[in-house]
Design a protein around this motif. Structure first.
Motif, short mmCIF file in Angstrom:
data_model
loop_
_atom_site.label_atom_id
_atom_site.label_comp_id
_atom_site.label_asym_id
_atom_site.label_seq_id
_atom_site.Cartn_x
_atom_site.Cartn_y
_atom_site.Cartn_z
N LEU A 68 48.02 -86.10 -29.72
CA LEU A 68 47.36 -85.50 -30.86
C LEU A 68 46.63 -86.51 -31.74
N SER A 69 47.09 -87.75 -31.76
CA SER A 69 46.37 -88.74 -32.58
C SER A 69 45.00 -89.02 -31.98
N ARG A 70 44.86 -88.81 -30.68
CA ARG A 70 43.56 -89.00 -30.03
C ARG A 70 42.68 -87.77 -30.12
N THR A 134 54.53 -85.47 -43.06
CA THR A 134 54.72 -85.99 -41.71
C THR A 134 55.78 -85.14 -41.02
N LEU A 135 56.10 -85.52 -39.81
CA LEU A 135 57.15 -84.83 -39.07
C LEU A 135 58.26 -85.81 -38.73
N ARG A 149 48.90 -91.08 -39.87
CA ARG A 149 48.36 -92.38 -40.26
C ARG A 149 48.62 -93.45 -39.20
N TYR A 150 49.46 -93.14 -38.20
CA TYR A 150 49.84 -94.09 -37.16
C TYR A 150 49.56 -93.50 -35.78
N ARG A 151 49.25 -94.35 -34.82
CA ARG A 151 48.98 -93.89 -33.44
C ARG A 151 50.26 -93.56 -32.68
N ALA A 152 51.34 -94.27 -33.01
CA ALA A 152 52.62 -94.09 -32.31
C ALA A 152 53.68 -93.68 -33.33
N LEU A 159 57.80 -96.61 -43.25
CA LEU A 159 56.98 -95.93 -44.26
C LEU A 159 56.89 -96.74 -45.54
N GLY A 160 57.58 -97.84 -45.59
CA GLY A 160 57.46 -98.76 -46.72
C GLY A 160 57.90 -98.14 -48.03
#
Length: 177
Positions: A68-70, A134-135, A149-152, A159-160
């Protein structure tokens, strides 16, 4: 964080409105997967879910995040209309904001065998003070975050300084105290 069930917040009301729509769509998509409908719009959904189901269970969250990130671009809602789109609409549009991404990932993982309790929606306040969804994927050995926000997938600690605001599940909306 300590969580308390709430129904009187804006996010609780939004989840209360979105959840029945998303669950009804999930039921309909499940019937289509079993051959009960012939709607061409469900073909991309069925192909994606088949790929995810074929993967080992532990690899499914990373596969969903990668696929889904792609395929799904980030497109924010207009400020005056924070619409939570149904998962199929996001998949077909190939675009959505953070809630749309999270709802689609959740629906795909649930269609691939994950339970509601294993895939709660996580509501955050970013370090810039913005709302973000997010999930979470709760697994026996760890907790993953599938964040647009991240590919993986990332760990919760990655998440800082984002602050947990709440959690949404089939049981309702829970506010972090």
């Amino acid at each position: 964080p300590d969580l308390k069930r709430r129904s009187d917040t804006v996010l609780a009301r939004r989840w209360g409105l979105a959840r029945p729509r998303v669950e009804a769509e999930a039921d309909w998509l499940a019937s289509c997967t079993q051959g009960a409908c012939r709607d061409a719009r469900v073909e991309p959904w069925m192909k994606a879910v088949a790929i995810i189901r074929a993967a080992p269970r532990n690899n499914r969250p990373a596969l969903v995040q990668t696929l889904l990130s792609r395929r799904i671009d980030y497109v924010g809602d207009r400020e005056i209309d924070d619409h939570w789109a149904n998962p199929l609409a996001t998949l077909l549009r190939r675009a959505g904001d953070c809630e749309d991404h999270a709802l689609l990932k959740r629906a795909m993982l649930m269609a691939a065998g994950f339970s509601d309790a294993e895939v709660p929606l996580l509501v955050l306040e970013t370090v810039k003070g913005q709302g973000h969804m997010t999930l979470l994927v709760a697994r026996a050995d760890d907790i993953l975050v599938l964040d647009n926000r991240y590919r993986a997938p990332v760990s919760l600690g990655a998440l800082g300084n984002d602050r947990v605001v709440g959690l949404a599940t089939g049981e309702g909306y829970f506010v972090a105290r």
